[in-house]
Design an enzyme around this catalytic site. Sequence first.
Site, PDB file in Angstrom:
ATOM      1  N   ASP A  21       0.835  -1.209   0.000  1.00 18.80           N
ATOM      2  CA  ASP A  21       0.000   0.000   0.000  1.00 18.80           C
ATOM      3  C   ASP A  21       0.871   1.261   0.000  1.00 18.80           C
ATOM      4  OD1 ASP A  21      -2.324   1.470   0.008  1.00 18.80           O
ATOM      5  OD2 ASP A  21      -2.618   1.360   2.179  1.00 18.80           O
ATOM      6  N   HIS A  38       2.423   3.478  -9.063  1.00 17.08           N
ATOM      7  CA  HIS A  38       2.306   2.027  -9.284  1.00 17.08           C
ATOM      8  C   HIS A  38       3.550   1.506 -10.006  1.00 17.08           C
ATOM      9  CE1 HIS A  38      -1.612   2.130  -7.621  1.00 17.08           C
ATOM     10  NE2 HIS A  38      -2.175   2.779  -8.614  1.00 17.08           N
ATOM     11  N   LEU A 132      11.081 -20.509  -4.925  1.00 14.77           N
ATOM     12  CA  LEU A 132      10.019 -19.731  -4.268  1.00 14.77           C
ATOM     13  C   LEU A 132       8.687 -19.886  -4.997  1.00 14.77           C
ATOM     14  CD1 LEU A 132       9.278 -17.364  -2.232  1.00 14.77           C
ATOM     15  CD2 LEU A 132       9.800 -15.816  -4.135  1.00 14.77           C
TER      16      LEU A 132
HETATM   17  C1  FPP Z   1      -2.005   0.159  -3.370  1.00 14.94           C
HETATM   18  O1  FPP Z   1      -1.516   1.480  -3.302  1.00 14.94           O
HETATM   19  C2  FPP Z   1      -1.434  -0.527  -4.514  1.00 14.94           C
HETATM   20  C3  FPP Z   1      -2.141  -1.075  -5.548  1.00 14.94           C
HETATM   21  C4  FPP Z   1      -3.612  -1.054  -5.633  1.00 14.94           C
HETATM   22  C5  FPP Z   1      -1.442  -1.699  -6.689  1.00 14.94           C
HETATM   23  C6  FPP Z   1      -0.289  -2.602  -6.345  1.00 14.94           C
HETATM   24  C7  FPP Z   1       0.492  -2.799  -7.568  1.00 14.94           C
HETATM   25  C8  FPP Z   1       1.832  -2.759  -7.641  1.00 14.94           C
HETATM   26  C9  FPP Z   1       2.741  -2.607  -6.469  1.00 14.94           C
HETATM   27  C10 FPP Z   1       2.408  -2.871  -8.997  1.00 14.94           C
HETATM   28  C11 FPP Z   1       3.235  -4.064  -9.242  1.00 14.94           C
HETATM   29  C12 FPP Z   1       2.697  -5.366  -8.847  1.00 14.94           C
HETATM   30  C13 FPP Z   1       2.939  -6.519  -9.506  1.00 14.94           C
HETATM   31  C14 FPP Z   1       2.628  -7.783  -8.825  1.00 14.94           C
HETATM   32  C15 FPP Z   1       3.491  -6.573 -10.880  1.00 14.94           C
HETATM   33  P1  FPP Z   1      -2.583   2.673  -3.376  1.00 14.94           P
HETATM   34  O2  FPP Z   1      -2.762   3.035  -4.797  1.00 14.94           O
HETATM   35  O3  FPP Z   1      -3.822   2.286  -2.646  1.00 14.94           O
HETATM   36  O4  FPP Z   1      -1.813   3.792  -2.606  1.00 14.94           O
HETATM   37  P2  FPP Z   1      -2.483   4.960  -1.717  1.00 14.94           P
HETATM   38  O5  FPP Z   1      -3.096   4.291  -0.520  1.00 14.94           O
HETATM   39  O6  FPP Z   1      -1.295   5.797  -1.348  1.00 14.94           O
HETATM   40  O7  FPP Z   1      -3.463   5.674  -2.592  1.00 14.94           O
END
Ligand code: FPP
Length: 248
Positions: A21, A38, A132
């Site tokens: 997050d 992201h 893994l």
């Molecule tokens: C949450 O942060 C994150 C996500 C919804 C996306 C997670 C995706 C990645 C880390 C990209 C790569 C992953 C893979 C497996 C290739 P948020 O957008 O909710 O952040 P915020 O709370 O600061 O708004």
Amino acid sequence: MSDQHISNPDSLPRHVAVIMDGNGRWARRRGLPRRLGHRAGIAPVRSTVETCGKLGIDYLTLFAFSSENWSRPREEVTGLMRLFVESLRREVDELHENRVRLSFVGARERLPVNLVRLMGEAERRTAGNDGLRLIIATAYGGRWDIGQAARALAAEVAEGRRSVESIDESAVESRLALAGCPDPDLLIRTGGERRISNFLLWNLAYTELFFSETLWPDFDSAELYEAFAYFAQRKRRYGRTPEQLEVG
Ligand code: FPP
């Protein structure tokens, strides 16, 4: 704690689950669009996979996209799907060389067809690997998971293949998305929130929780080692008393 300081590999978690997050906030603090947050989230995915592989951890489950994330603005959802497709195209060769076995859990029918095809190809290609086990939860929700397990069991009863009496915890477990995997020993959540957010609701029953203020794009292996150090000093009781643990 660094890898030189892991004196007892038995104190490492066997299964690590991560809620990644904070990408959006990371981007906003830099005046950048959320999609770049992201993108910046890919580097810590790589370093976490590498470190877990190097330490001989058996399972790593990453929450990449939740059932609730579908309600984000359309450009953000499309951007994330594109990022998953790109990352799969770019990373699978190297994962395969490193003997990583990749699998995906979640409601695939809602995902773009080209992504689903790449996911299936990556799963088939890496199925025989003995390193893994990397599990990516996409379009996943803990309630969706329990719901689909209940539906599968109900169908077996309706078709006369199972009795109602045979439905117990192990029957439910056997129909969950992570059937056959040990429950996570350690859950890491970055980004400062202290909640489960509909991740592996059934499987996290006895999991140790490590919450970090760090935003996901800044999460590095030094902090992963901190999470492992925290885990190593936890006493897991599974509902028993401290006295029972001393005897056992
Ligand atoms: C949450 O942060 C994150 C996500 C919804 C996306 C997670 C995706 C990645 C880390 C990209 C790569 C992953 C893979 C497996 C290739 P948020 O957008 O909710 O952040 P915020 O709370 O600061 O708004």
